[in-house]
Design a protein around this motif. Structure first.
Motif, short mmCIF file in Angstrom:
data_model
loop_
_atom_site.label_atom_id
_atom_site.label_comp_id
_atom_site.label_asym_id
_atom_site.label_seq_id
_atom_site.Cartn_x
_atom_site.Cartn_y
_atom_site.Cartn_z
N SER A 66 -5.93 -0.03 -7.22
CA SER A 66 -4.75 0.16 -6.37
C SER A 66 -4.94 -0.51 -5.01
O SER A 66 -3.97 -0.90 -4.36
CB SER A 66 -4.49 1.64 -6.17
N GLU A 67 -6.20 -0.61 -4.57
CA GLU A 67 -6.46 -1.19 -3.24
C GLU A 67 -6.19 -2.70 -3.21
O GLU A 67 -6.32 -3.33 -2.15
CB GLU A 67 -7.89 -0.90 -2.78
N ARG A 121 -3.93 -7.80 -0.95
CA ARG A 121 -4.88 -8.90 -1.15
C ARG A 121 -4.21 -9.98 -1.99
O ARG A 121 -3.29 -9.70 -2.74
CB ARG A 121 -6.13 -8.41 -1.90
N THR A 171 2.42 1.73 -3.35
CA THR A 171 1.39 2.10 -4.33
C THR A 171 1.03 3.57 -4.19
O THR A 171 0.83 4.27 -5.19
CB THR A 171 0.13 1.23 -4.14
N ARG A 226 0.83 -1.20 0.00
CA ARG A 226 0.00 0.00 0.00
C ARG A 226 0.87 1.26 0.00
O ARG A 226 0.59 2.21 -0.73
CB ARG A 226 -0.90 -0.01 1.23
N ARG A 285 -11.73 -10.05 -8.58
CA ARG A 285 -12.51 -11.13 -7.99
C ARG A 285 -12.88 -12.20 -9.02
O ARG A 285 -12.67 -13.38 -8.81
CB ARG A 285 -13.79 -10.56 -7.36
#
Lengths: 683, 300
Positions: free
Chosen positions: A271-272, A276, A103, A100, A281
């Motif tokens: 970007s989020e 993960r 980024t 994060r 998805r």
């Protein structure tokens, strides 16, 4: 003081963050280009001194290094190094998207994603191309200093550098894609392995299923085998291209497509996603399905073939086990939460359904693969190679080549034979577990391989296992055709000059390939005898006896209009584009003239080794995994008549127990290395 | 001016920001306050163009931010945990930003490092947390960006340095019209510096007003009303956001102007009454309690 924004400055700043990749690439290029080149030269000079080739040293060396660089080991090492650098460059280049903080820094800059991607691409290209170009230059300078420079060498070196670049960039794009689809570095690394390996793995599994469940399956062709490597994975494609000298333009086009795909993914990547497991998805679920499906079918075929029984219950167990295991692993990686292992039931159901459909398709032969018979009018040509010839050819490449030029058109007799093969095979099955009548080789099964060309330009191959008595009539008809004999023994139509060195493999082992290389008179005598003897070929002559020997000959088939694409092959004598194809020619016991000519050349030949030439025999029984060694003369005399060389008797395997013998054979210089034999049953 | 219209952002199944509409005028210090997980950082990351909104629009000086190089040149984002390259020095980080930002001012950077006593040639990995925060601010100010988005920037700075940073912000606001947007939990810090405040709670905006105006509309009343009936009437009229009793003394947090409230309280004939302005922290607590986010609930 104001600073102006420029591509150069940005490139420099981005590049500075991953200079270690460039340093690694330079080190790799140094080792794989000039260092390996010099090491090879040393080895080749030693080989030359030992073998005493007729060509001048420099010419021979130049050709040898050319071959190694353009389509050999040296090129492969260079390509592999480029691929490794490409993967590291992609991981390093896009690792920022998995954090994060990084980024925020990267995407907080007033630079569009397209530009960021372009910068990373340029850096990767420089990381790969600059060291490769420098390495290529070093090799050419070294070659020039050693007086080995030639146009061919320049072309080969440039090609090796191009392979590096094209496949390096393809690999970079693939690894970048993996990094963009994921949000954690470890998952990105796993993703790279998946994207690089899933294509070849699926292709191999399809092939494996076909081999297992289709009793008439026969490997399709060189093209299909090559495509398996070339187009399903950039890493394997690089090695294939380096080893085969295949054209680079399709690979370059694929590379551009991969780069475009990676850019498209980067543009829409949230970007989020940093932190993960997976960035998107829906694709994540798609990948989960593919992985589970692959794991399930791999596990299914493993459990089916791991045991001796090859039973369906184990097959089903393997499918279920593989599906559940891979699913659990994928879910844990996706969620990092073992409690959520069996969530997303719909995706699991889809993977299970795909697995069932795939397994049923092959197991139940839903496509009718084994029973396929084209209508008469749609067949242009049929090529048939029965039994013994099939086993003599030690690679499917040779076999395919032989098939490709034994097409005899399609007359009623040939089509009737094809119909009979299909019908009889349906009736008898592959007979793989069936022993012959009374264990005697009177009615054993032989493989009959056919290649059918259709009028629409397509073709297929099948291998039917038939009782010898069922096909002997058709085989006699085939042996009676001049065209067929020409195909089996291409030397019938070739001048002696089209034959390079030849070696003889018999029950007494394999002759030194150099033995006959320069004895053109001996070669001429053997060829003349073989041309005469092959006219006597009958089904009976091949039915009752094992072949006496196999002649491995380097042939220039271009006068026959065949195999002209293999010009890169260079024989040990250094004659490129001449002896371009190593052909295996069977010498049956009835080929008395040929056997006499071979023996006159000083090569011992016979159906079995003589007891006097054996020092000791070690017998292996695969079934019991036990070995026993015999050295006493009485036992050796009993064993010798039962020993036949492996290649000459493979067609008998279905009527033998799995007994092998390894014997130390006496030669003129003493005892040669151990030679493996099949051990016939003692009747 | 930053204009946010019906902004919504979801992370997987969680809604981080829901239908936010907000305007941040130029030349003012905008404070972004909110409960934990309210979406302050998310909002700043969207404003800076790091994240893309799912719905709604974010316009800076009339243009969308996402993938707009021109607009992003006017925005600098100082994240909560700024990233610095391994082994990099402040000067190298400045060079990196200068390569991407056409208005980056090296002289300003050198001047600020000198004034804040940071060695520009020392590896950043040897810096303390506070020094890294200072460096992030210096780099942000040196970009020459019109909008400076600060996420918890004052956390980790000592009081002297906080004042110094505030002075720098004030100087840039005067000199070149800087608009700082500051997200923080430290309401007392914001109270000193902010002209306008936006209050976020659970992804929604509760209010966005000038701080002075906000203080005029919300007050704290301390009073003692002897007559229970009149007390009841007063409470009904005031509709307090928060009521606390200590014996006969009643402390109320209520909306309304000082004059209106004075009239209502006087009508209840108190033996003692006092109307006090609220601090930003009290406003925050009052507003969030009004929608059910109470300290008592959190502590159980």
């Amino acid at each position: 003081m104001k600073s102006g924004i420029s591509w150069g400055k940005l490139l420099h700043q981005f590049w500075k963050r991953q200079t270690w990749v460039f340093a690694l690439s330079c080190t790799g290029a140094f080792l794989s280009w000039p260092v390996l080149f010099m090491m090879q030269l040393s080895n080749l000079e030693e080989t030359y001194a030992r073998q005493g080739y007729r060509l001048p040293l420099k010419e021979w060396l130049s050709r040898a290094v050319c071959n190694s660089l353009g389509s050999g080991m040296h090129g492969c090492v260079i390509a592999f190094g480029a691929v490794v650098v490409a993967v590291l460059a992609a991981w390093c280049g896009f690792a920022a998207l998995h954090s994060r903080e990084k980024t925020d820094l990267l995407h907080g800059l007033p630079v569009r994603r397209e530009k960021v991607f372009a910068l990373k691409t340029v850096i990767a290209a420089l990381d790969i191309a600059v060291p490769a170009a420098a390495g290529c230059l070093c090799v050419l300078i070294l070659a020039a200093a050693r007086g080995l420079m030639s146009g061919e060498l320049i072309a080969a070196a440039l090609r090796a550098a191009c392979v590096c670049f094209v496949y390096g960039m393809a690999t970079w794009a693939t690894a970048a894609l993996a990094m963009l689809l994921t949000g954690q570095l470890l998952v990105g690394a796993l993703g790279t392995a998946v994207l690089v390996g899933i294509g070849p793995l699926l292709a191999l599994l399809c092939k494996s299923y076909a081999e297992t469940f289709y009793s008439t399956y026969y490997p399709a062709s060189r093209f299909t085998e090559g495509a398996l490597w070339r187009y399903t994975s950039p890493v394997l494609g690089a090695l294939y291209a380096a080893a085969s000298g295949s054209p680079l333009l399709p690979a370059a086009a694929l590379t551009v497509l991969l780069l475009a795909l990676a850019l498209a993914v980067y543009r829409i990547r949230p970007s989020e996603a940093a932190g993960r497991a997976m960035a998107f998805r829906l694709p994540a679920e798609g990948i989960a399905v593919v992985l589970c499906f692959t794991g399930a079918i791999a596990s299914g075929i493993f459990f089916r073939t791991a045991g001796w029984t090859q039973s369906d219950p184990w097959f089903v167990f393997g499918l279920c086990f593989g599906l559940a295991l891979v699913w659990a692993v994928v879910r844990v990686i996706y969620t990092m939460d073992i409690r959520r292992v069996f969530t997303h039931g719909a995706t699991l159901a889809l993977a299970a359904a795909l697995t069932c459909a795939f397994a049923a398709y092959f197991r139940l032969d839903l496509a009718g693969f084994d029973a396929y018979l084209p209508v008469r009018d749609s067949v242009r040509s049929i090529a048939v190679l029965p039994g013994a010839e099939y086993e003599m050819l030690d690679s499917s490449v040779k076999w395919q080549s032989r098939l490709e030029h034994t097409g005899l058109g399609c007359d009623d007799a040939l089509y009737a034979f094809l119909t009979k093969l299909t019908a009889e095979h349906e009736k008898n099955g592959d007979g793989s577990t069936e022993l012959p009548d009374n264990g005697k080789p009177t009615d054993y099964r032989v493989p009959v391989v056919v290649r059918v060309e259709l009028e629409n330009g397509r073709w297929y191959t099948r291998c039917y296992w038939m009782r010898f008595s069922d096909v002997s009539e058709e085989m006699a008809s085939l042996y009676g055709r001049e065209a067929y004999l020409d195909a089996l023994y291409p030397i019938r139509k070739l001048e002696d000059e089209a034959v390079g060195g030849l070696s003889v493999e018999s029950s007494c082992g394999r002759s030194d390939p150099l033995t006959l290389r320069y004895d053109r008179e001996a070669i001429g005598r053997i060829l003349a005898a073989l041309r005469e003897d092959c006219l006597t070929l009958t089904p009976e002559s091949v039915k009752t006896q094992a072949p006496a020997a196999v002649i491995h000959a380097d042939l220039d088939l271009s006068p026959l209009g065949l195999e002209t694409d293999r010009t890169a092959w260079i024989d040990e004598e250094g004659n490129p584009e001449r002896y371009i194809w190593s052909e295996s020619l069977i010498v049956w016991p009835g080929f008395t003239h040929t056997i006499a000519a071979i023996e006159a050349a000083g090569i011992e030949i016979g159906a079995h080794p003589s007891a006097n030439s054996i020092r000791e025999v070690t017998v292996y029984d695969n079934g019991q995994e036990e070995t026993e060694t015999f050295t006493d003369r009485e036992t050796l005399e009993k064993l010798a008549p039962r020993m036949v060389i492996r290649e000459a008797v493979t067609r008998w395997m279905r009527i033998q127990t799995d007994c092998f013998a390894s014997a130390a054979l006496r030669t003129g210089q003493g005892f040669m290395e151990y030679q493996d034999f099949m051990l016939l049953e003692d009747n | 001016m930053i204009q946010i219209q019906n902004l919504t952002k979801c992370f997987e199944n969680e809604t981080a920001l829901s239908d936010i509409t907000l305007t941040i005028p130029d030349g003012e210090v905008f404070g972004l306050i909110g409960t934990n997980g309210a979406g302050k950082s998310t909002l700043l990351r969207i404003l800076s163009g790091v994240l893309r909104q799912d719905e709604g629009s974010v316009r800076v000086d009339g243009e969308a931010v996402w993938e707009n190089e021109k607009v992003k040149q006017t925005i600098a984002f100082i994240p909560d945990e700024a990233y610095f390259f391994p082994n990099a020095t402040p000067r190298e980080m400045a060079a990196f930003f200068a390569a991407a930002r056409d208005a980056f001012d090296f002289e300003r950077f050198e001047d600020l490092t000198r004034r804040l006593k940071l060695d520009p040639a020392r590896p950043i990995r040897t810096f303390s947390k506070g020094m890294k925060k200072q460096l992030a601010v210096i780099l942000g100010l040196s970009t020459g960006a019109k909008y400076l988005l600060c996420d918890e920037t004052f956390d980790g700075l000592d009081p002297v340095m906080r004042q110094a940073v505030k002075s720098l912000f004030a100087g840039d606001m005067v000199e070149r019209g800087l608009t700082p947007v500051i997200a923080s939990h430290n309401l007392r810090e914001l109270e000193d510096i902010c002209d306008r405040v936006g209050l976020l709670h659970k992804g929604g905006i509760l209010l966005s007003e000038e701080l002075a105006g906000m203080k005029q509309k919300l007050h704290k009343i301390q009073c003692v009303i002897p007559d229970a009936e009149k007390e009841k009437e007063m409470l009904t009229a005031l509709s307090p956001l928060r009521t606390v009793r200590q014996g006969q003394l009643m402390m109320l947090t209520v909306r309304g102007t000082r004059e209106e409230l004075l009239r209502t309280v006087d009508a209840a004939e108190p033996v003692f009454s006092e109307i006090l302005p609220l601090s930003l922290e009290e406003i925050f607590i009052g507003e969030t309690e009004a929608i059910g986010y109470e300290v008592r609930d959190i502590l159980g």
